[in-house]
Design a protein around this motif. Structure first.
Motif, PDB file in Angstrom:
ATOM      1  N   VAL A   1       0.816  -1.216   0.000  1.00  0.00           N
ATOM      2  CA  VAL A   1       0.000   0.000   0.000  1.00  0.00           C
ATOM      3  C   VAL A   1       0.848   1.263   0.000  1.00  0.00           C
ATOM      4  N   ARG A   2       2.121   1.172   0.387  1.00  0.00           N
ATOM      5  CA  ARG A   2       3.034   2.310   0.304  1.00  0.00           C
ATOM      6  C   ARG A   2       4.386   1.791  -0.161  1.00  0.00           C
ATOM      7  N   ALA A   3       4.964   2.456  -1.138  1.00  0.00           N
ATOM      8  CA  ALA A   3       6.270   2.065  -1.653  1.00  0.00           C
ATOM      9  C   ALA A   3       7.139   3.300  -1.819  1.00  0.00           C
ATOM     10  N   ALA A   4       8.413   3.162  -1.497  1.00  0.00           N
ATOM     11  CA  ALA A   4       9.345   4.284  -1.624  1.00  0.00           C
ATOM     12  C   ALA A   4       9.662   4.575  -3.086  1.00  0.00           C
ATOM     13  N   MET A   5       9.480   3.583  -3.958  1.00  0.00           N
ATOM     14  CA  MET A   5       9.737   3.794  -5.378  1.00  0.00           C
ATOM     15  C   MET A   5       8.586   4.595  -5.988  1.00  0.00           C
ATOM     16  N   GLN A   6       8.933   5.581  -6.802  1.00  0.00           N
ATOM     17  CA  GLN A   6       7.899   6.436  -7.372  1.00  0.00           C
ATOM     18  C   GLN A   6       7.106   5.703  -8.446  1.00  0.00           C
TER      19      GLN A   6
ATOM     20  N   PHE B   1      -3.993   1.878   8.795  1.00  0.00           N
ATOM     21  CA  PHE B   1      -3.468   3.140   9.307  1.00  0.00           C
ATOM     22  C   PHE B   1      -2.646   3.855   8.243  1.00  0.00           C
ATOM     23  N   GLY B   2      -2.737   5.168   8.227  1.00  0.00           N
ATOM     24  CA  GLY B   2      -1.921   5.975   7.328  1.00  0.00           C
ATOM     25  C   GLY B   2      -2.525   6.113   5.945  1.00  0.00           C
ATOM     26  N   PRO B   3      -1.857   6.878   5.090  1.00  0.00           N
ATOM     27  CA  PRO B   3      -2.374   7.117   3.742  1.00  0.00           C
ATOM     28  C   PRO B   3      -2.239   5.889   2.850  1.00  0.00           C
ATOM     29  N   VAL B   4      -3.223   5.722   1.956  1.00  0.00           N
ATOM     30  CA  VAL B   4      -3.256   4.618   0.997  1.00  0.00           C
ATOM     31  C   VAL B   4      -3.556   5.237  -0.370  1.00  0.00           C
ATOM     32  N   PRO B   5      -2.804   4.899  -1.413  1.00  0.00           N
ATOM     33  CA  PRO B   5      -3.044   5.526  -2.720  1.00  0.00           C
ATOM     34  C   PRO B   5      -4.304   4.988  -3.390  1.00  0.00           C
ATOM     35  N   HIS B   6      -4.944   5.826  -4.187  1.00  0.00           N
ATOM     36  CA  HIS B   6      -6.182   5.410  -4.852  1.00  0.00           C
ATOM     37  C   HIS B   6      -5.924   4.464  -6.017  1.00  0.00           C
ATOM     38  N   GLU B   7      -4.651   4.202  -6.353  1.00  0.00           N
ATOM     39  CA  GLU B   7      -4.330   3.222  -7.402  1.00  0.00           C
ATOM     40  C   GLU B   7      -4.765   1.806  -7.029  1.00  0.00           C
TER      41      GLU B   7
ATOM     42  N   SER C   1      -1.712   8.868 -14.168  1.00  0.00           N
ATOM     43  CA  SER C   1      -2.166   9.185 -15.522  1.00  0.00           C
ATOM     44  C   SER C   1      -2.207  10.685 -15.788  1.00  0.00           C
ATOM     45  N   ASP C   2      -2.301  11.502 -14.734  1.00  0.00           N
ATOM     46  CA  ASP C   2      -2.325  12.954 -14.934  1.00  0.00           C
ATOM     47  C   ASP C   2      -0.928  13.560 -15.031  1.00  0.00           C
ATOM     48  N   GLY C   3       0.110  12.728 -14.985  1.00  0.00           N
ATOM     49  CA  GLY C   3       1.479  13.199 -15.120  1.00  0.00           C
ATOM     50  C   GLY C   3       2.211  13.375 -13.808  1.00  0.00           C
ATOM     51  N   SER C   4       1.502  13.340 -12.685  1.00  0.00           N
ATOM     52  CA  SER C   4       2.164  13.465 -11.390  1.00  0.00           C
ATOM     53  C   SER C   4       2.742  12.108 -10.978  1.00  0.00           C
ATOM     54  N   GLU C   5       3.567  12.136  -9.961  1.00  0.00           N
ATOM     55  CA  GLU C   5       4.170  10.911  -9.453  1.00  0.00           C
ATOM     56  C   GLU C   5       3.899  10.813  -7.968  1.00  0.00           C
ATOM     57  N   VAL C   6       3.715   9.578  -7.486  1.00  0.00           N
ATOM     58  CA  VAL C   6       3.476   9.353  -6.070  1.00  0.00           C
ATOM     59  C   VAL C   6       4.567   8.436  -5.538  1.00  0.00           C
ATOM     60  N   LYS C   7       5.124   8.828  -4.373  1.00  0.00           N
ATOM     61  CA  LYS C   7       6.074   7.979  -3.678  1.00  0.00           C
ATOM     62  C   LYS C   7       5.955   8.279  -2.189  1.00  0.00           C
ATOM     63  N   PHE C   8       6.272   7.308  -1.375  1.00  0.00           N
ATOM     64  CA  PHE C   8       6.127   7.428   0.070  1.00  0.00           C
ATOM     65  C   PHE C   8       7.493   7.316   0.732  1.00  0.00           C
ATOM     66  N   ASP C   9       7.546   7.643   2.011  1.00  0.00           N
ATOM     67  CA  ASP C   9       8.800   7.587   2.750  1.00  0.00           C
ATOM     68  C   ASP C   9       9.179   6.168   3.142  1.00  0.00           C
ATOM     69  N   ASP C  10       8.200   5.281   3.233  1.00  0.00           N
ATOM     70  CA  ASP C  10       8.487   3.922   3.693  1.00  0.00           C
ATOM     71  C   ASP C  10       7.786   2.904   2.800  1.00  0.00           C
ATOM     72  N   ASN C  11       8.124   1.649   3.009  1.00  0.00           N
ATOM     73  CA  ASN C  11       7.457   0.545   2.337  1.00  0.00           C
ATOM     74  C   ASN C  11       6.489  -0.074   3.339  1.00  0.00           C
ATOM     75  N   ALA C  12       5.223  -0.169   2.981  1.00  0.00           N
ATOM     76  CA  ALA C  12       4.224  -0.675   3.909  1.00  0.00           C
ATOM     77  C   ALA C  12       3.290  -1.643   3.196  1.00  0.00           C
TER      78      ALA C  12
END
Length: 166
Positions: free
Chosen positions: A107-112, A143-149, A116-127
């Motif tokens: 649910v969270r990965a440090a790799m970006q 717990f914590g943020p989860v990406p909508h992907e 589809s809108d051109g932005s990139e998502v990356k997190f501080d930890d791997n979860a």
């Protein structure tokens, strides 16, 4: 006389630089050395692969797991992929025990990851969120943020349990 005073000024300047940085040579660096050191200082962000330690962000009882295998892809797992993991740290009285082999969804990965809108998502930890073989979460809270992907990867139940969707 002039050469002696110039020599004294050189030594005084060198001692001043040594006092500021510990050594005067540290102040005089080439651009190649500076870029090399800055690249080494950055954390290398790669796929979640075998022997990667991940934080567990649900209330299943596990605190930390180690990836045994990524079930999709040769290189490793990314956001939304399922992995097989071994529980390394667990809370006493939890649903999972230390040493147990479990499935998990990243649910969270440090790799970006590009959106589809051109932005990139990356997190501080791997979860990871622990799931059973059918893909249903073991815990009842995330717990914590989860990406909508995760919606594209058919993990809607994890999104419904999450506190914050990023």
């Amino acid at each position: 006389m002039a050469t002696k005073s110039a020599s004294n000024l050189f030594h005084a300047g060198r001692s001043l630089l040594r006092g500021l940085n510990g050594s005067y040579s540290g102040m005089l660096r080439s651009p190649q050395e500076t870029t090399c050191n800055s690249l080494l200082a950055q954390q290398i962000r790669t796929f979640i692969q075998m022997r990667t330690n991940l934080k567990v962000v649900d209330n299943s009882g596990a605190k930390r797991v180690m990836c045994i295998q990524a079930l999709k892809g040769k290189k490793g797992a990314r956001l939304g992929d399922t992995i097989v993991a071994s529980v390394k740290e667990a809370q006493p009285g939890g649903k999972v025990k230390k040493g147990q082999v479990v499935y998990g969804v990243v649910v969270r990965a440090a790799m970006q990851k590009g959106r589809s809108d051109g932005s990139e998502v990356k997190f501080d930890d791997n979860a990871v969120v622990l799931v059973n073989k059918q893909g249903e979460p073991i815990g009842t809270r995330v717990f914590g943020p989860v990406p909508h992907e995760l919606r594209k990867k058919k993990h809607v139940k994890i999104l419904s349990l999450a506190q914050h969707i990023a």
